[in-house]
Scaffold this motif. Structure first.
Motif, PDB file in Angstrom:
ATOM      1  N   ASN A 136       0.823  -1.218   0.000  1.00 17.52           N
ATOM      2  CA  ASN A 136       0.000   0.000   0.000  1.00 17.52           C
ATOM      3  C   ASN A 136       0.850   1.258   0.000  1.00 17.52           C
ATOM      4  O   ASN A 136       0.372   2.332  -0.281  1.00 17.52           O
ATOM      5  CB  ASN A 136      -0.892   0.047   1.247  1.00 17.52           C
ATOM      6  N   TYR A 137       2.110   1.120   0.380  1.00 19.65           N
ATOM      7  CA  TYR A 137       2.954   2.297   0.552  1.00 19.65           C
ATOM      8  C   TYR A 137       3.992   2.451  -0.562  1.00 19.65           C
ATOM      9  O   TYR A 137       4.980   3.142  -0.363  1.00 19.65           O
ATOM     10  CB  TYR A 137       3.687   2.224   1.894  1.00 19.65           C
ATOM     11  N   VAL A 138       3.750   1.814  -1.727  1.00 20.98           N
ATOM     12  CA  VAL A 138       4.771   1.825  -2.782  1.00 20.98           C
ATOM     13  C   VAL A 138       5.249   3.237  -3.106  1.00 20.98           C
ATOM     14  O   VAL A 138       6.449   3.492  -3.191  1.00 20.98           O
ATOM     15  CB  VAL A 138       4.228   1.141  -4.057  1.00 20.98           C
ATOM     16  N   LEU A 139       4.290   4.170  -3.239  1.00 22.72           N
ATOM     17  CA  LEU A 139       4.674   5.539  -3.601  1.00 22.72           C
ATOM     18  C   LEU A 139       5.513   6.194  -2.512  1.00 22.72           C
ATOM     19  O   LEU A 139       6.496   6.881  -2.815  1.00 22.72           O
ATOM     20  CB  LEU A 139       3.430   6.378  -3.882  1.00 22.72           C
ATOM     21  N   ASP A 140       5.145   5.955  -1.244  1.00 25.97           N
ATOM     22  CA  ASP A 140       5.918   6.535  -0.146  1.00 25.97           C
ATOM     23  C   ASP A 140       7.313   5.943  -0.087  1.00 25.97           C
ATOM     24  O   ASP A 140       8.281   6.633   0.209  1.00 25.97           O
ATOM     25  CB  ASP A 140       5.198   6.289   1.192  1.00 25.97           C
ATOM     26  N   ILE A 141       7.394   4.619  -0.356  1.00 25.51           N
ATOM     27  CA  ILE A 141       8.708   3.970  -0.357  1.00 25.51           C
ATOM     28  C   ILE A 141       9.594   4.619  -1.416  1.00 25.51           C
ATOM     29  O   ILE A 141      10.732   5.005  -1.144  1.00 25.51           O
ATOM     30  CB  ILE A 141       8.561   2.448  -0.613  1.00 25.51           C
ATOM     31  N   LEU A 142       9.049   4.795  -2.624  1.00 22.31           N
ATOM     32  CA  LEU A 142       9.847   5.368  -3.712  1.00 22.31           C
ATOM     33  C   LEU A 142      10.234   6.812  -3.407  1.00 22.31           C
ATOM     34  O   LEU A 142      11.388   7.201  -3.600  1.00 22.31           O
ATOM     35  CB  LEU A 142       9.066   5.303  -5.032  1.00 22.31           C
ATOM     36  N   LYS A 143       9.274   7.587  -2.914  1.00 24.13           N
ATOM     37  CA  LYS A 143       9.532   8.992  -2.616  1.00 24.13           C
ATOM     38  C   LYS A 143      10.641   9.114  -1.560  1.00 24.13           C
ATOM     39  O   LYS A 143      11.618   9.837  -1.758  1.00 24.13           O
ATOM     40  CB  LYS A 143       8.238   9.627  -2.092  1.00 24.13           C
ATOM     41  N   ASN A 144      10.483   8.348  -0.467  1.00 29.18           N
ATOM     42  CA  ASN A 144      11.485   8.406   0.589  1.00 29.18           C
ATOM     43  C   ASN A 144      12.842   7.934   0.096  1.00 29.18           C
ATOM     44  O   ASN A 144      13.866   8.494   0.466  1.00 29.18           O
ATOM     45  CB  ASN A 144      11.047   7.530   1.770  1.00 29.18           C
ATOM     46  N   THR A 145      12.845   6.844  -0.712  1.00 24.60           N
ATOM     47  CA  THR A 145      14.110   6.315  -1.222  1.00 24.60           C
ATOM     48  C   THR A 145      14.835   7.374  -2.031  1.00 24.60           C
ATOM     49  O   THR A 145      16.025   7.615  -1.833  1.00 24.60           O
ATOM     50  CB  THR A 145      13.852   5.082  -2.105  1.00 24.60           C
ATOM     51  N   ILE A 146      14.104   8.035  -2.932  1.00 18.98           N
ATOM     52  CA  ILE A 146      14.747   9.002  -3.815  1.00 18.98           C
ATOM     53  C   ILE A 146      15.274  10.198  -3.024  1.00 18.98           C
ATOM     54  O   ILE A 146      16.442  10.572  -3.143  1.00 18.98           O
ATOM     55  CB  ILE A 146      13.775   9.434  -4.934  1.00 18.98           C
ATOM     56  N   TYR A 147      14.434  10.775  -2.157  1.00 17.72           N
ATOM     57  CA  TYR A 147      14.882  11.939  -1.385  1.00 17.72           C
ATOM     58  C   TYR A 147      16.061  11.589  -0.489  1.00 17.72           C
ATOM     59  O   TYR A 147      17.057  12.304  -0.428  1.00 17.72           O
ATOM     60  CB  TYR A 147      13.741  12.504  -0.537  1.00 17.72           C
TER      61      TYR A 147
ATOM     62  N   TRP B 178      -3.633   4.493  13.275  1.00 13.16           N
ATOM     63  CA  TRP B 178      -2.830   5.398  12.450  1.00 13.16           C
ATOM     64  C   TRP B 178      -2.623   4.772  11.084  1.00 13.16           C
ATOM     65  O   TRP B 178      -2.503   3.547  10.976  1.00 13.16           O
ATOM     66  CB  TRP B 178      -1.484   5.648  13.138  1.00 13.16           C
ATOM     67  N   ASP B 179      -2.549   5.622  10.045  1.00 13.24           N
ATOM     68  CA  ASP B 179      -2.347   5.087   8.696  1.00 13.24           C
ATOM     69  C   ASP B 179      -0.891   5.112   8.263  1.00 13.24           C
ATOM     70  O   ASP B 179      -0.562   4.702   7.163  1.00 13.24           O
ATOM     71  CB  ASP B 179      -3.214   5.845   7.690  1.00 13.24           C
ATOM     72  N   GLY B 180       0.002   5.579   9.120  1.00 10.88           N
ATOM     73  CA  GLY B 180       1.429   5.528   8.790  1.00 10.88           C
ATOM     74  C   GLY B 180       1.941   6.728   8.023  1.00 10.88           C
ATOM     75  O   GLY B 180       3.088   6.740   7.599  1.00 10.88           O
ATOM     76  N   LEU B 181       1.121   7.754   7.818  1.00 15.49           N
ATOM     77  CA  LEU B 181       1.574   8.858   6.978  1.00 15.49           C
ATOM     78  C   LEU B 181       1.843  10.154   7.756  1.00 15.49           C
ATOM     79  O   LEU B 181       2.987  10.506   7.976  1.00 15.49           O
ATOM     80  CB  LEU B 181       0.572   9.100   5.844  1.00 15.49           C
ATOM     81  N   ASN B 182       0.809  10.841   8.183  1.00 18.55           N
ATOM     82  CA  ASN B 182       1.001  12.142   8.813  1.00 18.55           C
ATOM     83  C   ASN B 182       1.046  12.016  10.336  1.00 18.55           C
ATOM     84  O   ASN B 182       0.101  11.524  10.939  1.00 18.55           O
ATOM     85  CB  ASN B 182      -0.173  13.033   8.379  1.00 18.55           C
TER      86      ASN B 182
END
Lengths: 165, 269
Positions: A136-147, B178-182
């Protein structure tokens, strides 16, 4: 124990302490965390025994995990780059790697840059994937990895350039 | 036999890598599950000791802000104390269900999906597993591992934790996740359709849990949506406390928990 190994033990301790006591508490722009402790794996002698480097990678990663409560996330990612290091060295330095004659600190900037960025990227990608541990977090993983890759690489290259001797 | 040994020797690097990698992955999976004994933890003597030194050095930089926070908290409590309809005397306090143990947060984390917080009180201070930890303006989480002098708290900013919470105005309750984001927003799930509320209403801890005392303020309703299929609300809650900047907390030690638990058990039988 010779001066050579003492030098590496000190380097190991200093990098782990800087990472867990300073950098893990500095979040750039709110959430980007630079990881420079893998510099230790990058700087190990290029002709080191592959068994040793695996153990060192695991030990380095698990030390970070002990401070961050992340289980084995850092251990797994550091182990992976320790295992892949010879292949990435050959990829970025080309033929000269086989002659064991390259010097990371005095290397051509382009080659040095390529080596650091590939290693950091692989490490960060596996680390964030294991940390989020869900598709579910693919986009967050990629964003965090790149930054984080950008910030860690810049810091690592600056350190390599500053301590050239 | 000799073939096998030769095979192992030839592939020793690969085999060692696979073994160590499997161990690390196993440890990672364990760290994502709640209520599993965790070997890798910052409560170990060396990590906690070093993090404590770090805390002792950095705490002076935040002293001013910290004093202000404590003063605000005092003002709030004094208001409640002196405006209470029934005077609160010492016997009420002595007879209370919970005692509070002040503690300091020596390592905070909020940028991962499963965050943990290290506090400087442990078994020797009477802090034990499954005790609740509250903040001046909200809740922090539940103690998950305790050693002699330190405890690890599973933060509300951890996707494995869910806490019983309710609307302040009525008794409709749901579970807080929590959803893990904010790090400033959390979700109140499974609130029944019959509940009525407005944006800006307060969410407090519920009474269906033996861990948290009821009516500790948590946050404000920021937004909500109704899941038509199952008939439950999903509410976005803005936390009162800024989880990225916390310094002190209170461990809530239940005094009569055993009695309450035995009562529940006899009811079930």
């Amino acid at each position: 124990m010779n001066s050579f190994s003492i030098k590496y033990i000190i380097q190991f301790l200093v990098l782990v302490l800087i990472q867990v006591l300073v950098l893990d508490h500095v979040l750039l722009l709110g959430y980007i965390n630079p990881y420079i402790y893998i510099l230790f794996i990058l700087m190990l002698p290029f002709d080191i025994n592959r068994i040793y480097i695996l153990f060192i990678g695991f030990l380095l990663g698990i030390s970070i995990d002990f401070f961050n409560d992340t289980g084995g996330v850092h251990a797994a990612s550091t182990l992976l780059i320790a295992y892949l290091r010879p292949f990435i060295l050959r990829l970025s330095f080309g033929l000269s790697y086989d002659y064991k004659s390259i010097n990371l600190k005095k290397a051509d900037f382009k080659k040095q840059f390529l080596y650091v960025v590939i290693m950091v990227f692989i490490h960060h990608l596996l680390m964030f994937s294991l940390e989020y541990f869900s598709v579910n977090y693919v986009l967050d993983i990629l964003k965090n990895t790149i930054y984080s890759t950008i910030f860690s690489s810049i810091l690592i290259i600056i350190i390599l350039r500053l301590f050239k001797t | 036999m000799q073939q096998i040994i030769k095979f192992f020797i030839r592939n020793k690097v690969g085999i060692l890598f696979v073994v160590l990698f499997a161990i690390s992955i196993q440890l990672s999976i364990q760290s994502h599950t709640y209520h599993k004994s965790k070997w890798v933890s910052s409560t170990n003597t060396l990590s906690a000791f070093l993090l404590n030194i770090r805390y002792n050095v950095t705490k002076y930089f935040e002293l001013n802000e910290e004093n202000k926070k404590l003063q605000y908290e005092n003002v709030y409590l004094k208001k409640r104390l002196h405006n209470a309809i029934q005077p609160i005397n010492d016997s009420v306090i002595l007879d209370s269900l919970y005692t509070f143990k002040p503690c300091y947060i020596i390592s905070n984390s909020y940028s991962k999906v499963d965050n943990y917080v290290l506090i400087n009180k442990g078994l020797s201070d009477g802090v034990d597993v499954n005790y609740a930890v509250s903040l001046p303006n909200g809740i922090l989480g539940i103690v998950e591992k305790s050693t002699e002098n330190y405890s690890r708290v599973i933060s509300i900013l951890n996707t494995n934790l869910s806490i019983n919470a309710k609307l302040k105005a009525s008794n409709h309750f749901g579970s807080l996740q929590w959803d893990g984001l904010n790090p400033n927003t959390i979700y109140l799930k499974d609130l029944p359709r019959s509940a009525s509320f407005n944006i800006g209403d307060t969410i407090v801890t519920g009474s269906n849990s033996l861990i948290f005392p009821k009516d500790i303020p948590i946050g404000l309703i920021k937004d909500y949506e109704l899941n038509e299929n199952i008939g439950y609300y999903n509410i976005e809650v803005k936390l009162f406390e800024d989880m990225t900047n916390i310094n002190h907390a209170y461990v809530i030690i239940p005094k009569k928990i055993k009695q309450a638990k035995s009562l529940i058990n006899t009811n079930n039988e």
